[in-house]
Design an enzyme around this catalytic site. Structure first.
Site, PDB file in Angstrom:
ATOM      1  N   TRP A 211       0.980  -1.237   0.109  1.00 50.83           N
ATOM      2  CA  TRP A 211       0.144   0.163   0.159  1.00 50.83           C
ATOM      3  C   TRP A 211       1.027   1.208   0.158  1.00 50.83           C
ATOM      4  O   TRP A 211       0.419   2.272  -0.589  1.00 50.83           O
ATOM      5  CB  TRP A 211      -0.884  -0.088   1.386  1.00 50.83           C
ATOM      6  CG  TRP A 211      -1.581   1.274   1.671  1.00 50.83           C
ATOM      7  CD1 TRP A 211      -1.241   2.366   2.019  1.00 50.83           C
ATOM      8  CD2 TRP A 211      -3.013   1.268   1.611  1.00 50.83           C
ATOM      9  NE1 TRP A 211      -2.138   3.087   2.381  1.00 50.83           N
ATOM     10  CE2 TRP A 211      -3.328   2.557   2.110  1.00 50.83           C
ATOM     11  CE3 TRP A 211      -4.173   0.455   1.382  1.00 50.83           C
ATOM     12  CZ2 TRP A 211      -4.683   3.127   2.226  1.00 50.83           C
ATOM     13  CZ3 TRP A 211      -5.290   0.977   1.370  1.00 50.83           C
ATOM     14  CH2 TRP A 211      -5.758   2.104   1.891  1.00 50.83           C
ATOM     15  N   HIS A 212       2.123   0.975   0.732  1.00 54.53           N
ATOM     16  CA  HIS A 212       2.920   2.305   0.682  1.00 54.53           C
ATOM     17  C   HIS A 212       3.790   2.588  -0.361  1.00 54.53           C
ATOM     18  O   HIS A 212       4.304   3.670  -0.480  1.00 54.53           O
ATOM     19  CB  HIS A 212       3.800   2.076   1.887  1.00 54.53           C
ATOM     20  CG  HIS A 212       3.040   2.261   3.406  1.00 54.53           C
ATOM     21  ND1 HIS A 212       2.084   1.115   3.965  1.00 54.53           N
ATOM     22  CD2 HIS A 212       2.586   3.384   4.109  1.00 54.53           C
ATOM     23  CE1 HIS A 212       1.823   1.759   5.007  1.00 54.53           C
ATOM     24  NE2 HIS A 212       2.072   3.072   5.244  1.00 54.53           N
ATOM     25  N   GLY A 213       4.003   1.590  -1.045  1.00 48.23           N
ATOM     26  CA  GLY A 213       4.758   1.318  -2.380  1.00 48.23           C
ATOM     27  C   GLY A 213       4.975   0.077  -2.979  1.00 48.23           C
ATOM     28  O   GLY A 213       5.241  -0.837  -2.216  1.00 48.23           O
TER      29      GLY A 213
END
Length: 177
Positions: A100-102
């Site tokens: 989700w963050h990268g």
């Protein structure tokens, strides 16, 4: 980090972890305060995560809104409450949170690390009565220190470029030769 001693790298990693927490928690508190000015009530997003005694409690108290979202939308649909699917659901949840963050190798490693840590924690707590007795005999401060260390080791992954992962952790663990 190439020219730093292992002690400085560990100290900087701890400082970065605390910065990450206080920065994120501070902005969350500002959002909560502003929402109250307009008559809205928003739940807190952190509940002393660095003072938790195991990795599961850490994740239940770190970024609570994302953890709750992932639990509802990944863990439960993957069958997390079924004994035969709980480990797959735990691992999948951590992978979703990480990616989700990268979509990078660093976040993939972060998800694998925490997914495995959560699965191991769950396995030993459920399968081994002697482990549970052993765990209950460990002082709280030692469990908090172990959990904090487990998390701190992974936090550089949120800012490392993919090509810096191996050199950093080689230096971090003193195996750079």
């Amino acid at each position: 980090f190439e020219h730093q001693t292992i002690y400085i790298i560990w100290l900087e990693t701890i400082k970065f972890s605390l910065f990450l927490f206080f920065n994120f928690a501070g902005f969350t508190d500002l959002a909560i305060g502003f929402s109250k000015l307009f008559g809205f009530s928003i739940r807190g997003n952190f509940n002393f995560p660095f003072l938790q005694t195991n990795i599961q409690n850490f994740w239940n108290n770190w970024h609570i809104s994302l953890s709750s979202f992932a639990q509802r939308n990944v863990y439960v649909p993957c069958g997390g409450y079924r004994k035969n699917k709980q480990y797959i659901a735990l691992f999948a949840t951590m992978m979703v949170i990480a990616l989700w963050h990268g979509l990078t190798l660093s976040f993939l490693c972060f998800g694998i690390y925490h997914g495995l840590a959560l699965c191991l924690h769950r396995y030993f707590n459920q399968k081994s009565v002697s482990f549970k007795k052993f765990s209950d005999s460990i002082p709280t401060y030692a469990k908090v220190t172990l959990t904090f260390s487990t998390v701190v080791v992974s936090f550089p992954l949120v800012c490392l470029h993919d090509d810096a992962i191996i050199p950093f952790y080689s230096k971090f663990f003193g195996i750079d030769g």
